[in-house]
Design a protein around this motif. Sequence first.
Motif, PDB file in Angstrom:
ATOM      1  N   SER A 159       0.846  -1.180   0.000  1.00 60.20           N
ATOM      2  CA  SER A 159       0.000   0.000   0.000  1.00 60.20           C
ATOM      3  C   SER A 159       0.893   1.245   0.000  1.00 60.20           C
ATOM      4  N   SER A 160       1.755   1.343   1.002  1.00 62.01           N
ATOM      5  CA  SER A 160       2.689   2.473   1.107  1.00 62.01           C
ATOM      6  C   SER A 160       3.869   2.025   1.970  1.00 62.01           C
ATOM      7  N   THR A 161       5.060   2.145   1.454  1.00 66.61           N
ATOM      8  CA  THR A 161       6.238   1.755   2.258  1.00 66.61           C
ATOM      9  C   THR A 161       6.348   2.654   3.488  1.00 66.61           C
ATOM     10  N   GLN A 162       5.833   3.887   3.371  1.00 66.70           N
ATOM     11  CA  GLN A 162       5.901   4.808   4.513  1.00 66.70           C
ATOM     12  C   GLN A 162       5.079   4.250   5.673  1.00 66.70           C
ATOM     13  N   ALA A 206       5.941  -1.383  -6.534  1.00 68.49           N
ATOM     14  CA  ALA A 206       4.802  -0.481  -6.789  1.00 68.49           C
ATOM     15  C   ALA A 206       4.027  -0.304  -5.494  1.00 68.49           C
ATOM     16  N   GLN A 207       3.350   0.823  -5.380  1.00 74.20           N
ATOM     17  CA  GLN A 207       2.511   1.097  -4.203  1.00 74.20           C
ATOM     18  C   GLN A 207       1.089   1.408  -4.687  1.00 74.20           C
ATOM     19  N   THR A 208       0.114   0.916  -3.933  1.00 73.81           N
ATOM     20  CA  THR A 208      -1.269   1.206  -4.333  1.00 73.81           C
ATOM     21  C   THR A 208      -1.767   2.518  -3.724  1.00 73.81           C
ATOM     22  N   GLY A 228       0.506   5.222  -2.422  1.00 76.57           N
ATOM     23  CA  GLY A 228       1.680   6.037  -2.115  1.00 76.57           C
ATOM     24  C   GLY A 228       1.237   7.402  -1.597  1.00 76.57           C
ATOM     25  N   ARG A 229       1.956   7.866  -0.593  1.00 77.07           N
ATOM     26  CA  ARG A 229       1.595   9.143   0.035  1.00 77.07           C
ATOM     27  C   ARG A 229       2.654  10.201  -0.236  1.00 77.07           C
ATOM     28  N   GLY A 230       2.196  11.407  -0.506  1.00 76.83           N
ATOM     29  CA  GLY A 230       3.122  12.525  -0.677  1.00 76.83           C
ATOM     30  C   GLY A 230       2.955  13.516   0.461  1.00 76.83           C
ATOM     31  N   ARG A 231       3.660  14.631   0.352  1.00 77.76           N
ATOM     32  CA  ARG A 231       3.548  15.659   1.377  1.00 77.76           C
ATOM     33  C   ARG A 231       2.132  16.207   1.412  1.00 77.76           C
ATOM     34  N   GLY A 232       1.734  16.672   2.608  1.00 77.25           N
ATOM     35  CA  GLY A 232       0.410  17.276   2.745  1.00 77.25           C
ATOM     36  C   GLY A 232      -0.692  16.277   2.446  1.00 77.25           C
ATOM     37  N   ARG A 257      11.929  20.176 -13.771  1.00 72.58           N
ATOM     38  CA  ARG A 257      10.749  19.345 -13.507  1.00 72.58           C
ATOM     39  C   ARG A 257      11.049  18.339 -12.400  1.00 72.58           C
ATOM     40  N   LYS A 258      10.003  17.979 -11.657  1.00 72.49           N
ATOM     41  CA  LYS A 258      10.215  17.154 -10.465  1.00 72.49           C
ATOM     42  C   LYS A 258      10.457  15.698 -10.836  1.00 72.49           C
ATOM     43  N   VAL A 259      11.578  15.169 -10.356  1.00 72.38           N
ATOM     44  CA  VAL A 259      11.902  13.768 -10.612  1.00 72.38           C
ATOM     45  C   VAL A 259      11.778  12.953  -9.327  1.00 72.38           C
ATOM     46  N   CYS A 260      11.815  13.634  -8.178  1.00 73.65           N
ATOM     47  CA  CYS A 260      11.830  12.915  -6.898  1.00 73.65           C
ATOM     48  C   CYS A 260      11.212  13.777  -5.810  1.00 73.65           C
ATOM     49  N   GLY A 261      10.516  13.117  -4.894  1.00 70.20           N
ATOM     50  CA  GLY A 261       9.986  13.794  -3.709  1.00 70.20           C
ATOM     51  C   GLY A 261      10.407  13.031  -2.470  1.00 70.20           C
ATOM     52  N   VAL A 262      10.569  13.769  -1.385  1.00 65.91           N
ATOM     53  CA  VAL A 262      10.970  13.167  -0.110  1.00 65.91           C
ATOM     54  C   VAL A 262       9.898  13.475   0.924  1.00 65.91           C
TER      55      VAL A 262
HETATM   56  C1  BTN Z   1       6.286  14.429  -2.091  1.00 67.95           C
HETATM   57  O1  BTN Z   1       5.119  14.777  -1.911  1.00 67.95           O
HETATM   58  O2  BTN Z   1       7.006  15.031  -2.884  1.00 67.95           O
HETATM   59  C2  BTN Z   1       6.888  13.260  -1.333  1.00 67.95           C
HETATM   60  C3  BTN Z   1       6.676  11.961  -2.037  1.00 67.95           C
HETATM   61  C4  BTN Z   1       7.204  10.772  -1.274  1.00 67.95           C
HETATM   62  C5  BTN Z   1       6.843   9.460  -1.932  1.00 67.95           C
HETATM   63  C6  BTN Z   1       7.526   8.283  -1.287  1.00 67.95           C
HETATM   64  S1  BTN Z   1       7.448   6.820  -2.277  1.00 67.95           S
HETATM   65  C7  BTN Z   1       8.048   5.865  -0.952  1.00 67.95           C
HETATM   66  C8  BTN Z   1       7.369   6.375   0.286  1.00 67.95           C
HETATM   67  N1  BTN Z   1       6.079   5.736   0.473  1.00 67.95           N
HETATM   68  C9  BTN Z   1       5.075   6.607   0.380  1.00 67.95           C
HETATM   69  O3  BTN Z   1       3.864   6.317   0.492  1.00 67.95           O
HETATM   70  N2  BTN Z   1       5.542   7.841   0.138  1.00 67.95           N
HETATM   71  C10 BTN Z   1       6.997   7.858   0.074  1.00 67.95           C
END
Ligand code: BTN
Length: 244
Positions: free
Chosen positions: A14-17, A38-40, A42-46, A105-110
């Motif tokens: 689902s999400s490695t986070q 792959a993640q079903t 995946g979570r980003g910021r906010g 352009r964005k290639v990666c998010g943390v």
């Molecule tokens: C952003 O919003 O820019 C941060 C994105 C982070 C995505 C990574 S992918 C691995 C890990 N698992 C998640 O669900 N999110 C982070």
Amino acid sequence: MSHRWRRVHLPLTSSTQEDVQAMAEAGAPAGTVVRADAQTHGRGRGDRAWASPQGGLWFSALLRPRRTTWGLLPILAGVSVASVLAVQGLDARVKWPNDVLVDDRKVCGVLLSGRTGEAPHAVLGVGLNANLDVGDLPDAVRGHATTTREELGRDLPVPELLDGVLEALALRLDRWERGEDEALVEEWERLAWGLGSAVILADGTRGTVEGLEEDGALRVRPREEGTVRVTDGDAVTWLAWDGR
Ligand code: BTN
């Protein structure tokens, strides 16, 4: 402390986070890393969704920092990714707070999540658009996203990319634990996208980006006078950037 990584690989999650967060609560050791093909969810910021199809590098790493302020953690993670991309010949830039850009352009998010207090843990999540076509990403991000495949015209082996990023991260985490914040800030500023750029802050203040503070805040010089420290990534509108 020298960082040792214990890698777990999942074909799909689902999400490695969330996985690493749960493992942290269950007492997993520092250095636990979960990567998924792959993640079903995946979570980003906010709390935004993060598209994570097959082909990207999606992982989360568990840290149990001794330091109590963590503002530089996502900063040094971004720098680590940028340094690995530079080895592949890409001119990767770090955009405050947590992005890595190639070609504007964005290639990666943390993503940084975790818990302070007793038995603190920090989870650093990294999402790198690697062996993907931009067309594999959702419409909403396509216009301002890129992938290493698009930029290099070839694919990169994801397990080796992970090794490279973890090695680069370990080096910088050691520096961070030794309190070498100034050197980390300098490295970020050397790689920074948008120093000197015009921004508008959430309260309408217009200013110019000056640099990074040692706690990871963005230093902005308003048109009027003085400096302003910004800690919320969503509180900055970059006039030279129309992405999220
Ligand atoms: C952003 O919003 O820019 C941060 C994105 C982070 C995505 C990574 S992918 C691995 C890990 N698992 C998640 O669900 N999110 C982070």
